[in-house]
Scaffold this active site. Structure first.
Site, PDB file in Angstrom:
ATOM      1  N   GLU A   1      -0.557  -9.239  -1.235  1.00  0.00           N
ATOM      2  CA  GLU A   1      -1.928  -9.520  -1.228  1.00  0.00           C
ATOM      3  C   GLU A   1      -2.546  -9.590  -2.510  1.00  0.00           C
ATOM      4  O   GLU A   1      -3.521 -10.247  -2.580  1.00  0.00           O
ATOM      5  CB  GLU A   1      -2.594  -8.489  -0.097  1.00  0.00           C
TER       6      GLU A   1
ATOM      7  N   GLU B   1       3.672  -5.402   7.370  1.00  0.00           N
ATOM      8  CA  GLU B   1       2.780  -4.362   8.064  1.00  0.00           C
ATOM      9  C   GLU B   1       2.921  -4.236   9.614  1.00  0.00           C
ATOM     10  O   GLU B   1       2.801  -3.035  10.112  1.00  0.00           O
ATOM     11  CB  GLU B   1       1.382  -4.804   7.757  1.00  0.00           C
TER      12      GLU B   1
ATOM     13  N   ALA C   1       0.769  -1.284  -0.079  1.00  0.00           N
ATOM     14  CA  ALA C   1       0.015  -0.127  -0.104  1.00  0.00           C
ATOM     15  C   ALA C   1       0.811   1.174  -0.015  1.00  0.00           C
ATOM     16  O   ALA C   1       1.864   1.236   0.452  1.00  0.00           O
ATOM     17  CB  ALA C   1      -0.811   0.012   1.317  1.00  0.00           C
TER      18      ALA C   1
ATOM     19  N   GLY D   1       0.674  -4.856   0.644  1.00  0.00           N
ATOM     20  CA  GLY D   1      -0.590  -5.125  -0.461  1.00  0.00           C
ATOM     21  C   GLY D   1      -0.096  -5.762  -1.683  1.00  0.00           C
ATOM     22  O   GLY D   1      -0.937  -6.260  -2.385  1.00  0.00           O
TER      23      GLY D   1
HETATM   24  N1  COA Z   1       4.485   3.178  -0.131  1.00  0.00           N
HETATM   25  C1  COA Z   1       5.056   4.425  -0.703  1.00  0.00           C
HETATM   26  N2  COA Z   1       6.306   4.555  -1.185  1.00  0.00           N
HETATM   27  C2  COA Z   1       7.006   3.534  -1.319  1.00  0.00           C
HETATM   28  C3  COA Z   1       6.583   2.261  -1.052  1.00  0.00           C
HETATM   29  C4  COA Z   1       5.528   2.139  -0.189  1.00  0.00           C
HETATM   30  N3  COA Z   1       4.979   0.847   0.113  1.00  0.00           N
HETATM   31  N4  COA Z   1       7.825   1.418  -0.935  1.00  0.00           N
HETATM   32  C5  COA Z   1       8.621   2.161  -1.782  1.00  0.00           C
HETATM   33  N5  COA Z   1       8.146   3.666  -1.526  1.00  0.00           N
HETATM   34  C6  COA Z   1       8.981   4.559  -2.433  1.00  0.00           C
HETATM   35  C7  COA Z   1      10.168   5.113  -1.303  1.00  0.00           C
HETATM   36  O1  COA Z   1       9.791   5.854  -0.448  1.00  0.00           O
HETATM   37  C8  COA Z   1      10.987   5.636  -2.335  1.00  0.00           C
HETATM   38  O2  COA Z   1      10.597   6.891  -2.898  1.00  0.00           O
HETATM   39  P1  COA Z   1      11.347   8.291  -2.753  1.00  0.00           P
HETATM   40  O3  COA Z   1      12.525   7.947  -3.986  1.00  0.00           O
HETATM   41  O4  COA Z   1      10.526   9.444  -3.314  1.00  0.00           O
HETATM   42  O5  COA Z   1      12.236   8.401  -1.313  1.00  0.00           O
HETATM   43  C9  COA Z   1      10.789   4.953  -3.602  1.00  0.00           C
HETATM   44  O6  COA Z   1       9.753   4.262  -3.459  1.00  0.00           O
HETATM   45  C10 COA Z   1      11.994   3.777  -3.875  1.00  0.00           C
HETATM   46  O7  COA Z   1      11.924   3.135  -2.672  1.00  0.00           O
HETATM   47  P2  COA Z   1      13.341   2.851  -1.814  1.00  0.00           P
HETATM   48  O8  COA Z   1      12.852   2.650  -0.412  1.00  0.00           O
HETATM   49  O9  COA Z   1      14.288   4.180  -2.011  1.00  0.00           O
HETATM   50  O10 COA Z   1      13.972   1.623  -2.341  1.00  0.00           O
HETATM   51  P3  COA Z   1      15.054   0.516  -1.824  1.00  0.00           P
HETATM   52  O11 COA Z   1      15.365  -0.385  -3.035  1.00  0.00           O
HETATM   53  O12 COA Z   1      16.039   1.035  -1.183  1.00  0.00           O
HETATM   54  O13 COA Z   1      13.969  -0.305  -0.853  1.00  0.00           O
HETATM   55  C11 COA Z   1      12.117  -1.613  -0.055  1.00  0.00           C
HETATM   56  C12 COA Z   1      12.994  -1.116  -1.496  1.00  0.00           C
HETATM   57  C13 COA Z   1      10.871  -2.439  -0.878  1.00  0.00           C
HETATM   58  C14 COA Z   1      12.963  -2.459   0.816  1.00  0.00           C
HETATM   59  C15 COA Z   1      11.669  -0.346   0.558  1.00  0.00           C
HETATM   60  O14 COA Z   1      10.972   0.606  -0.384  1.00  0.00           O
HETATM   61  C16 COA Z   1      10.399  -0.528   1.574  1.00  0.00           C
HETATM   62  O15 COA Z   1      10.610  -1.174   2.684  1.00  0.00           O
HETATM   63  N6  COA Z   1       9.049  -0.343   1.120  1.00  0.00           N
HETATM   64  C17 COA Z   1       7.861  -0.518   1.805  1.00  0.00           C
HETATM   65  C18 COA Z   1       7.357  -1.864   2.243  1.00  0.00           C
HETATM   66  C19 COA Z   1       6.176  -1.985   3.055  1.00  0.00           C
HETATM   67  O16 COA Z   1       6.567  -1.772   4.161  1.00  0.00           O
HETATM   68  N7  COA Z   1       4.942  -2.281   2.399  1.00  0.00           N
HETATM   69  C20 COA Z   1       3.847  -2.404   3.151  1.00  0.00           C
HETATM   70  C21 COA Z   1       3.241  -1.141   3.163  1.00  0.00           C
HETATM   71  S1  COA Z   1       1.794  -1.215   4.316  1.00  0.00           S
END
Ligand code: COA
Length: 255
Positions: free
Chosen positions: A109, A129, A63, A106
């Site tokens: 999911e 989450e 999400a 999500g």
């Molecule tokens: N929601 C909103 N933005 C997200 C996102 C999410 N679930 N997942 C990644 N992004 C965004 C980051 O904020 C970043 O944006 P920015 O460049 O404007 O700062 C961009 O996507 C790239 O992500 P980044 O974190 O820099 O990439 P990474 O390769 O270092 O890490 C992940 C990848 C997937 C490990 C990390 O992005 C992450 O943990 N995301 C969230 C996962 C999560 O908790 N999902 C459940 C949500 S309820």
């Protein structure tokens, strides 16, 4: 720019999530576009299989956290978010997820809501989450537990541990692990096979398999038998059976 791209390849349509700068985080606008595209494709009898994919790096990273942070619980409850996920469940055209890279929250999911998951060997599945103070809210506790069992669902949801593609396959989440260099082409080949079979039979078969998780065995067996009887009344069954006897390829029309 469109948040969802559509590419028709014969009877298969590839639906690509297109928000790469946010790793395909499932914002409200993206989910709205996705659901309306899927509903439209589902209403088109020429479309016999839908392949849902992301990029090499991410199927979807969950999400949209920024969006979620701005919502209150009552706002979420009052909004149309739940309706969109319900609409996804109503898609009857075989829906295949082709997962490469991050498939989290999500995103996981969404993949689990598809009929079938094919994964690149780079795929990473997880439900992070609880580390954000919330819980999965679109099937992450329910479909994950049904697909992989209580032990693994508890492990993944309570610890936030990520599963590799191979681990997800051996746990029953993923049907096939595909090479990183050819995951999309290989997934398309699988969907072309699905699209070549009789469409009504495919839908009834998938619905019948879903029943296995939602009803007692006797009710599921009854549903399966009635679905078989229904398929026998279709033109495609006559065609498929005759084609076998005449040693030729069947031509299914979806009737
Ligand atoms: N929601 C909103 N933005 C997200 C996102 C999410 N679930 N997942 C990644 N992004 C965004 C980051 O904020 C970043 O944006 P920015 O460049 O404007 O700062 C961009 O996507 C790239 O992500 P980044 O974190 O820099 O990439 P990474 O390769 O270092 O890490 C992940 C990848 C997937 C490990 C990390 O992005 C992450 O943990 N995301 C969230 C996962 C999560 O908790 N999902 C459940 C949500 S309820």
């Amino acid at each position: 720019m469109a948040l969802v791209l559509l590419e028709r390849e014969g009877a298969v349509v590839v639906v690509t999530l297109n928000r790469p700068e946010k790793l395909n985080a499932l914002s409200e606008p993206l989910m709205t576009e996705l659901v309306s595209a899927l509903e439209e494709l589902d209403a088109d009898p020429e479309v016999r299989c839908i392949l849902l994919a992301g990029s090499d790096k991410a199927f979807a990273a969950g999400a949209d956290v920024a969006e979620l942070a701005a919502f209150s619980g009552p706002e979420l409850y009052a909004g149309r978010r739940v309706e969109r996920w319900d609409a996804l469940r109503r898609v009857r055209t075989p829906l295949v997820a082709a997962v490469s890279g991050f498939c989290l929250g999500g995103g996981c999911e969404l993949a689990l809501a598809c009929d079938l998951i094919l994964a690149s060997e780079t795929a990473v599945f997880g439900q992070p989450e609880t580390g954000l103070g919330i819980i999965p809210g679109a099937g992450g506790t329910q479909r994950l537990a049904r697909a992989a069992g209580k032990a693994l669902a508890m492990d993944v949801v309570l610890t936030g541990r990520r599963l590799s593609a191979e681990e997800a396959r051996s746990a029953g989440l993923v049907a096939r692990v595909l090479p990183a260099a050819s995951w999309l082409a290989d997934a398309k080949a699988v969907t072309a096979e699905i699209a070549a079979k009789a469409p009504l039979a495919q839908r009834l078969a998938a619905e019948s398999i879903d029943r296995a998780f939602e009803s007692p065995l006797t009710a599921g067996l009854d549903y399966e038998r009635r679905s078989l009887e229904l398929t026998l009344a279709t033109d495609d069954a006559q065609e498929g059976l005759q084609a076998f006897l005449e040693k030729r390829e069947p031509r299914f029309r979806g009737s």
